[in-house]
Design an enzyme around this catalytic site. Structure first.
Site, mmCIF file in Angstrom:
data_model
loop_
_atom_site.group_PDB
_atom_site.id
_atom_site.type_symbol
_atom_site.label_atom_id
_atom_site.label_comp_id
_atom_site.label_asym_id
_atom_site.label_seq_id
_atom_site.Cartn_x
_atom_site.Cartn_y
_atom_site.Cartn_z
ATOM 1 N N ASP A 30 19.517 47.161 21.902
ATOM 2 C CA ASP A 30 18.391 48.021 22.291
ATOM 3 C C ASP A 30 17.397 48.049 21.128
ATOM 4 O O ASP A 30 17.794 48.187 19.962
ATOM 5 C CB ASP A 30 18.910 49.432 22.597
ATOM 6 C CG ASP A 30 17.911 50.272 23.367
ATOM 7 O OD1 ASP A 30 18.250 50.731 24.459
ATOM 8 O OD2 ASP A 30 16.786 50.483 22.859
ATOM 9 N N ILE A 31 16.108 47.913 21.425
ATOM 10 C CA ILE A 31 15.113 47.885 20.337
ATOM 11 C C ILE A 31 14.690 49.291 19.885
ATOM 12 O O ILE A 31 13.922 49.429 18.940
ATOM 13 C CB ILE A 31 13.853 47.043 20.686
ATOM 14 C CG1 ILE A 31 13.252 47.460 22.021
ATOM 15 C CG2 ILE A 31 14.171 45.557 20.645
ATOM 16 C CD1 ILE A 31 11.866 46.878 22.250
ATOM 17 N N GLN A 93 16.052 57.491 33.621
ATOM 18 C CA GLN A 93 16.058 56.022 33.635
ATOM 19 C C GLN A 93 14.615 55.561 33.463
ATOM 20 O O GLN A 93 13.731 55.980 34.217
ATOM 21 C CB GLN A 93 16.630 55.472 34.951
ATOM 22 C CG GLN A 93 16.701 53.948 34.955
ATOM 23 C CD GLN A 93 17.239 53.369 36.273
ATOM 24 O OE1 GLN A 93 17.455 54.098 37.244
ATOM 25 N NE2 GLN A 93 17.433 52.057 36.284
ATOM 26 N N HIS A 99 21.342 48.898 33.816
ATOM 27 C CA HIS A 99 21.849 48.576 32.477
ATOM 28 C C HIS A 99 22.854 49.612 32.032
ATOM 29 O O HIS A 99 22.716 50.793 32.314
ATOM 30 C CB HIS A 99 20.716 48.437 31.442
ATOM 31 C CG HIS A 99 19.770 49.604 31.422
ATOM 32 N ND1 HIS A 99 18.788 49.770 32.375
ATOM 33 C CD2 HIS A 99 19.654 50.656 30.577
ATOM 34 C CE1 HIS A 99 18.100 50.870 32.115
ATOM 35 N NE2 HIS A 99 18.608 51.433 31.031
ATOM 36 N N HIS A 101 24.490 51.256 28.739
ATOM 37 C CA HIS A 101 24.340 51.420 27.290
ATOM 38 C C HIS A 101 25.731 51.529 26.659
ATOM 39 O O HIS A 101 26.579 52.266 27.169
ATOM 40 C CB HIS A 101 23.640 52.745 26.949
ATOM 41 C CG HIS A 101 22.238 52.901 27.430
ATOM 42 N ND1 HIS A 101 21.153 52.773 26.583
ATOM 43 C CD2 HIS A 101 21.720 53.212 28.645
ATOM 44 C CE1 HIS A 101 20.033 53.021 27.264
ATOM 45 N NE2 HIS A 101 20.342 53.285 28.505
HETATM 46 P P1 5GP Z 1 17.028 53.962 30.153
HETATM 47 O O1 5GP Z 1 16.449 55.296 29.797
HETATM 48 O O2 5GP Z 1 16.273 53.294 31.273
HETATM 49 O O3 5GP Z 1 18.513 54.042 30.426
HETATM 50 O O4 5GP Z 1 16.894 53.095 28.861
HETATM 51 C C1 5GP Z 1 16.112 51.952 28.744
HETATM 52 C C2 5GP Z 1 16.399 51.373 27.385
HETATM 53 O O5 5GP Z 1 15.788 50.116 27.294
HETATM 54 C C3 5GP Z 1 15.862 52.234 26.237
HETATM 55 O O6 5GP Z 1 16.942 52.600 25.383
HETATM 56 C C4 5GP Z 1 14.858 51.316 25.561
HETATM 57 O O7 5GP Z 1 14.882 51.435 24.165
HETATM 58 C C5 5GP Z 1 15.313 49.944 26.002
HETATM 59 N N1 5GP Z 1 14.230 48.967 26.069
HETATM 60 C C6 5GP Z 1 13.032 49.134 26.686
HETATM 61 N N2 5GP Z 1 12.291 48.011 26.570
HETATM 62 C C7 5GP Z 1 13.048 47.112 25.869
HETATM 63 C C8 5GP Z 1 12.832 45.777 25.440
HETATM 64 O O8 5GP Z 1 11.783 45.152 25.669
HETATM 65 N N3 5GP Z 1 13.841 45.183 24.751
HETATM 66 C C9 5GP Z 1 15.009 45.824 24.477
HETATM 67 N N4 5GP Z 1 15.945 45.154 23.807
HETATM 68 N N5 5GP Z 1 15.259 47.092 24.872
HETATM 69 C C10 5GP Z 1 14.269 47.735 25.558
#
Ligand code: 5GP
Ligand code: ZN
Length: 140
Positions: A30-31, A93, A99, A101
């Site tokens: 994750d970035i 989300q 995805h 984590h």
């Molecule tokens: P969510 O809240 O949808 O579960 O988390 C999305 C995750 O994707 C976040 O932790 C965010 O940092 C990660 N993320 C968003 N865009 C990118 C990207 O372009 N590359 C990577 N490696 N992670 C991303």
């Protein structure tokens, strides 16, 4: 899916720090990591959430998570690892491509925000009624 950032990562149109790949699954860092080693596992085929993902891809992602957590354990020696998966904007989300984590808590590191909620005893009658409603709606 065209406008999906994770589909672009799968296609190699956006770079990632890959840690694992197989026929169905890609895992990368994750970035915006909550902690060192914060890793995302995704199906290569687009599915928005737990409701949409195919059984085979769901199984593949979660089987791969066992391989990735073993490697995280070996190199980072976390005191624990949270496995977290969000569905829908209301659950925060942000990327609408399924995805999982994996968020390690490192020795001496702060508690993970994702797992530090306070336990409040619920109303047993309400819990019972809710369980009955959900179980009544289950499709076998
Ligand atoms: P969510 O809240 O949808 O579960 O988390 C999305 C995750 O994707 C976040 O932790 C965010 O940092 C990660 N993320 C968003 N865009 C990118 C990207 O372009 N590359 C990577 N490696 N992670 C991303
Ligand atoms: Zn996608």
């Amino acid at each position: 899916m065209e406008d999906c950032i994770f589909c672009k990562i799968v296609k190699g149109e956006i770079p990632c720090f890959k840690v694992y790949e197989d026929e169905r699954v890609l895992a990368f860092e994750d970035i915006n990591p909550i902690s060192k080693g914060h890793t995302l596992l995704i199906p290569k085929a687009h599915a928005a959430n737990l409701q949409e993902i195919s059984d085979d891809d769901l199984a593949a992602v979660h089987l791969a998570s066992k391989k990735v957590i073993r490697a995280i354990q070996e190199v980072l020696h976390p005191t624990g690892v949270a496995a977290l998966q969000l569905n829908g904007k209301g659950a925060n989300q942000v990327v609408m491509h399924y995805h999982l984590h994996l968020v390690p808590r490192l020795p001496g590191g702060p508690p993970l925000p994702v797992s530090a909620w306070e336990l409040q005893p619920g109303d047993m009658e309400t819990i019972k009624r809710t369980a009955e409603k959900i179980s009544g709606a289950m499709v076998k």
